[in-house]
Structure formats: structure tokens, C-alpha cells
Design a protein around this motif. Structure first.
Motif, short mmCIF file in Angstrom:
data_model
loop_
_atom_site.label_atom_id
_atom_site.label_comp_id
_atom_site.label_asym_id
_atom_site.label_seq_id
_atom_site.Cartn_x
_atom_site.Cartn_y
_atom_site.Cartn_z
N THR A 119 0.81 -1.20 -0.12
CA THR A 119 -0.02 0.03 0.17
C THR A 119 0.91 1.22 0.04
OG1 THR A 119 -1.62 -1.13 1.41
CG2 THR A 119 -1.93 1.26 0.97
N GLU A 120 0.47 2.32 -0.85
CA GLU A 120 1.15 3.38 -0.84
C GLU A 120 0.87 4.03 0.54
OE1 GLU A 120 2.45 7.06 -4.30
OE2 GLU A 120 0.81 5.58 -4.57
N ARG A 121 2.09 4.68 1.13
CA ARG A 121 1.86 5.23 2.19
C ARG A 121 1.28 6.97 2.09
NH1 ARG A 121 5.00 2.91 6.37
NH2 ARG A 121 6.49 1.62 5.55
N PHE A 122 1.57 7.42 0.80
CA PHE A 122 1.09 8.76 0.80
C PHE A 122 0.61 9.07 -0.82
CE2 PHE A 122 2.51 13.55 1.32
CZ PHE A 122 0.97 13.96 1.27
N PRO A 123 -0.60 8.50 -0.98
CA PRO A 123 -0.99 8.48 -2.41
C PRO A 123 -0.86 9.82 -3.21
CG PRO A 123 -2.50 6.97 -1.14
CD PRO A 123 -1.68 7.83 -0.19
N ALA A 124 -0.77 9.94 -4.36
CA ALA A 124 -0.59 11.12 -5.19
C ALA A 124 -1.85 11.89 -5.28
CB ALA A 124 -0.05 11.05 -6.46
N ALA A 125 -2.20 13.10 -5.00
CA ALA A 125 -3.23 13.93 -5.33
C ALA A 125 -2.88 15.22 -5.73
CB ALA A 125 -3.88 13.98 -4.04
N TYR A 126 -3.31 15.81 -6.95
CA TYR A 126 -2.89 16.84 -7.85
C TYR A 126 -3.88 17.94 -7.46
CZ TYR A 126 0.24 12.90 -9.40
OH TYR A 126 0.91 11.93 -9.62
N PHE A 127 -3.34 19.18 -7.40
CA PHE A 127 -3.99 20.39 -7.28
C PHE A 127 -3.15 21.74 -7.98
CE2 PHE A 127 -4.46 17.74 -3.62
CZ PHE A 127 -6.10 17.79 -3.51
N PRO A 128 -3.90 22.51 -8.36
CA PRO A 128 -3.53 23.83 -8.98
C PRO A 128 -2.69 24.60 -7.95
CG PRO A 128 -5.93 23.77 -9.36
CD PRO A 128 -5.46 22.66 -8.58
N VAL A 129 -1.33 25.24 -8.51
CA VAL A 129 -0.52 25.84 -7.73
C VAL A 129 -1.05 27.18 -7.18
CG1 VAL A 129 1.76 26.88 -7.46
CG2 VAL A 129 1.48 24.55 -8.54
N GLN A 130 -1.05 27.41 -5.92
CA GLN A 130 -1.53 28.77 -5.16
C GLN A 130 -0.35 29.41 -4.76
OE1 GLN A 130 -5.06 28.58 -2.99
NE2 GLN A 130 -5.15 26.30 -3.49
N THR A 131 0.74 28.91 -4.15
CA THR A 131 1.65 29.45 -3.62
C THR A 131 2.99 28.41 -3.50
OG1 THR A 131 1.18 28.44 -1.42
CG2 THR A 131 0.23 30.57 -1.67
N ALA B 77 -3.21 15.23 -14.32
CA ALA B 77 -3.97 15.86 -15.75
C ALA B 77 -3.71 17.54 -15.47
CB ALA B 77 -5.46 15.59 -15.64
N LEU B 78 -3.67 18.15 -16.46
CA LEU B 78 -3.68 19.58 -16.30
C LEU B 78 -4.99 19.99 -15.41
CD1 LEU B 78 -2.85 20.70 -20.02
CD2 LEU B 78 -1.30 20.55 -17.93
N GLY B 79 -4.78 21.32 -14.90
CA GLY B 79 -5.69 21.69 -14.00
C GLY B 79 -7.04 22.33 -14.80
N PRO B 80 -7.87 22.73 -14.21
CA PRO B 80 -9.11 23.75 -14.89
C PRO B 80 -8.54 24.98 -15.44
CG PRO B 80 -9.56 22.86 -12.53
CD PRO B 80 -8.21 22.94 -12.64
N ASN B 81 -7.32 25.20 -15.08
CA ASN B 81 -6.81 26.53 -15.82
C ASN B 81 -6.18 26.28 -17.09
OD1 ASN B 81 -4.73 25.63 -14.37
ND2 ASN B 81 -4.51 27.63 -13.02
N GLY B 82 -5.90 24.84 -17.14
CA GLY B 82 -4.93 24.51 -18.41
C GLY B 82 -3.58 24.45 -18.10
N ARG B 83 -3.45 24.56 -16.47
CA ARG B 83 -1.84 24.51 -16.27
C ARG B 83 -1.45 23.16 -15.58
NH1 ARG B 83 0.46 29.56 -16.81
NH2 ARG B 83 -0.89 31.49 -17.31
N PRO B 84 -0.44 22.92 -15.23
CA PRO B 84 0.14 21.70 -14.75
C PRO B 84 -0.05 21.67 -13.07
CG PRO B 84 2.01 23.02 -15.21
CD PRO B 84 1.10 23.60 -15.90
N GLN B 85 -0.43 20.58 -12.61
CA GLN B 85 -0.85 20.54 -11.17
C GLN B 85 0.26 20.01 -10.29
OE1 GLN B 85 -5.32 20.33 -10.50
NE2 GLN B 85 -4.93 18.47 -11.96
#
Length: 366
Positions: free
Chosen positions: A179-191, A255-263
Motif C-alpha cells: 500500500t502506498e503510504r502517501f498516495p498522489a493527489a494533484y492540485f493547482p498551484v497557489q503558493t 492531468a492539467l488543472g481547470p486553468n489548463g496549467r500543470p498541477q
């Protein structure tokens, strides 16, 4: 529809046309593993301790010592014994991070080359993890160090060590049942948050320190992986931190984020405020010393690449919203760790320099 790879390449190309912030040194002070050189297993021994523990002889020669404790941030101290005898007491402080939704504990990781014993005094109960990241049996061989960092190749102009180059043991990211200890989860960059590791300066083996941070954060602190996305050593080399996917780009994935930018892939460098917040750590302690010019130059280049990829204003303020918990905080778009929490990170002497770093990033982007 543009792919993530196209967006990354385009942003890197834009930055590539800007002035290079220094080139790689012809002779770097601290060596890193050459391609094909052996990478050892990490030796580790974790011990529960009371308010004080003295070990004249550790279980094996030490390269690093990880100390965690409960109670006040102030009052923890350590001294190290080498072949020359006992050293002076020194206060313990670190960069307290953690995964969102979990308690953040006091923690310090020390580089102690030549250490054979130690004594700690703590405000409360704690743990000590003895580490040796150089003398264990060979586990694998190192991948080659890249000539530049994939985020913005010509602009950063600094050597880049992938996880395979500095020797991350990928099996640590998984439990015994796979089991992966910290599964990946992708989000748009804010800071993009700046840290220091609060370790030693003039580190003789930064790749060994990367392996120590990795073990401490992944296993001892139960983050499940490296807590920061990128690290920068005193020679300005950039290291991949948190695993983000199978391609060659650190930080980003999915996948790319809602703004079309990498997450970005979620990490564990500011407890409660990680999702959408990229973490970059400078290896060293900048409480009473500034980062080297090489490290600062690489930091500016990396920050410029990340804010350009995210369409962010490096001189701006962000009303951050954690997309998982809904927690909010208004911070500079390029904050220091202490803008999020009560901590000394990224160092009393360096933190006041962050406005200048932001301006350098803005000047680089144009």
C-alpha cells in the motif's frame, strides 16, 4: 488540447530566453554520487526517550540524528561525541512540517559526520532516531546527475539530481503489503513556500542528507514520503523531493488543472496548508548565516519557473484556500514557512531577505 508536457516545455522555453542566473560551478565543494556509484541502504534505529538520554556509543557510527519531542519548542538541546570527545551543547530547532489533517510534532534532524555518541535533553518525552546513510550494504546504483533542472532548464542552469540520482529508496513509500503510504493527489498551484532544513552548513555530503531527510520524514515522522517538493544544496544543485509521477518533471503530475496549467502533487511541508502549496527547502541553517550565492541563485530560478508555470504574481498576495479542508490563509504568493506557522524556518537571518528574493524572481520573469 495542450498536454501537460507541452505546457511545461512552453514555460521552460519562455524562461530560457531570460538572463541566466549563474551557471554551474566548475568545481563544486561537496560531491554527489556519480552515475553508477553504489547507493547504500539507510541504517536506522529508533529509540523512545524521556527528557534526557545519554548514549556514549550509538548502535552504529552516525551520519545523522533525528530528534522529536513533545512540549515547548524551546529548551531542547543536543551534544555529539566524536573520536575527539564530546562537543558543545547546541539548541535544537527544525522545520516542523506534516501532512494536512495530522498533528505537527517538534522535530529536528542533525547532520553529525563522525558522530559515535550523543546526549539529548528535551522539554518532554520524545524519540531519537540514529541514522547512517553512507555505510549500509549497497542497495542500488546512482542515476546520472542532470546538467540542468527540468522546470526551467536554461534559466536555472544548475545540476539536477532526480530521486534515483541521490538515492531515494522507493520501497519506503509503501507498506509491507504494497500500500502506498502517501498516495498522489494533484492540485493547482497557489503558493510556493521557502524553507530551510535547519541542518548543518558546509555539509560534506548533501545527497546523504537527502536520504536522511527522506527516511526521517517518510518513516519516523510518518509523512509517507519526502515532505518538500524540491531541495537546493549550498552548491546550487537542485534535488527532486516528493515523488510526483513517472515522467522526468519533479513537482507536477496528473492531468492539467481547470486553468489548463500543470498541477502539483500534494506534499507535507506546512501542516494544514499543503494542497496547492509547493515547498522548496534550502539545505542548511540560516538562523545566523545567509545561504550561499549559488543556493540563492538556484532558488530564484526555481521559483521563477514555478510561478511562471502557475501564472502567479511573485510580488503578489494570495488568498490561499486548502482544496481539501477549506482552511484559508492570506500570505505572500512566495511565503516563508513562518508566514504559515510559528517556526524559525526559513531562518532569522534569511527570512528578511525574502522580499528581495521575490523581486529577483519578478525581474527574471519580466
Amino acid at each position: 488540447m495542450p498536454t501537460r508536457r507541452t505546457v511545461l516545455a512552453t514555460a521552460a522555453g519562455v524562461l530560457a530566453g531570460l538572463p541566466v542566473l549563474g551557471s554551474a560551478s566548475a568545481s563544486l565543494a561537496a560531491p554527489v554520487p556519480a552515475a553508477g556509484s553504489p547507493i547504500p541502504d539507510t541504517l536506522a534505529s529508533r529509540i523512545a526517550v524521556g527528557a534526557r538520554r545519554k548514549a556514549d556509543e550509538a548502535r552504529f557510527p552516525l551520519t545523522h540524528l533525528a530528534v522529536g519531542w513533545t512540549g515547548a519548542a524551546e529548551g531542547a538541546a543536543v551534544r555529539i561525541r566524536t573520536a575527539k570527545g564530546w562537543g558543545d551543547w547546541r539548541p535544537l530547532h527544525g522545520c516542523d512540517g506534516g501532512r494536512d489533517g495530522r498533528a505537527t510534532a517538534r522535530r529536528a534532524l542533525l547532520s553529525v559526520p563522525g558522530g559515535v555518541g550523543y546526549e539529548v535533553q528535551l522539554p518532554g518525552a520524545g524519540t531519537v532516531t540514529e541514522l547512517n546513510t553512507v555505510d549500509g550494504p549497497t542497495r542500488t546504483t546512482a542515476a546520472a546527475t542532470g546538467s540542468s533542472t527540468p522546470l526551467s532548464t536554461r534559466t536555472v542552469g544548475r545540476p539536477y539530481l532526480s530521486r534515483a540520482a541521490w538515492g531515494a529508496d522507493e520501497s519506503l513509500r509503501f507498506t509491507e503489503d504494497g500500500t502506498e503510504r502517501f498516495p498522489a493527489a494533484y492540485f493547482p498551484v497557489q503558493t510556493v513556500t521557502v524553507h530551510h532544513s535547519a541542518g548543518i552548513n558546509d555539509d560534506p555530503d548533501p545527497a546523504a542528507t537527502m536520504r536522511a531527510i527522506y527516511y526521517d520524514q517518510t518513516i519516523t515522522r510518518d509523512f509517507g514520503d519526502f515532505g518538500y517538493h524540491l531541495a537546493i544544496d549550498e552548491d546550487g544543485r537542485v534535488y527532486e523531493g516528493r515523488w510526483s509521477g513517472t515522467d522526468r518533471f519533479p513537482v507536477y503530475g496528473g492531468a492539467l488543472g481547470p486553468n489548463g496549467r500543470p498541477q502539483m502533487n500534494n506534499a507535507a511541508h506546512v501542516g494544514g496548508f499543503n494542497a496547492g502549496n509547493v515547498g522548496v527547502v534550502l539545505l542548511g541553517d540560516f538562523t545566523s548565516r545567509q545561504p550561499t550565492a549559488a543556493a540563492r541563485q538556484s532558488l530564484v530560478g526555481v521559483l521563477a519557473a514555478i510561478v511562471a508555470l502557475g501564472g502567479l504574481d511573485p510580488l503578489g498576495t494570495t488568498n490561499y484556500v486548502n482544496p481539501i479542508s477549506g482552511s484559508t490563509r492570506t500570505v505572500p504568493t512566495i511565503p516563508g514557512h513562518r508566514d504559515w506557522a510559528a517556526t524559525l524556518c526559513p531562518g532569522d537571518l534569511f527570512y528578511p531577505e525574502l522580499p528581495g528574493v521575490r523581486q529577483d524572481v519578478a525581474d527574471l520573469i519580466g
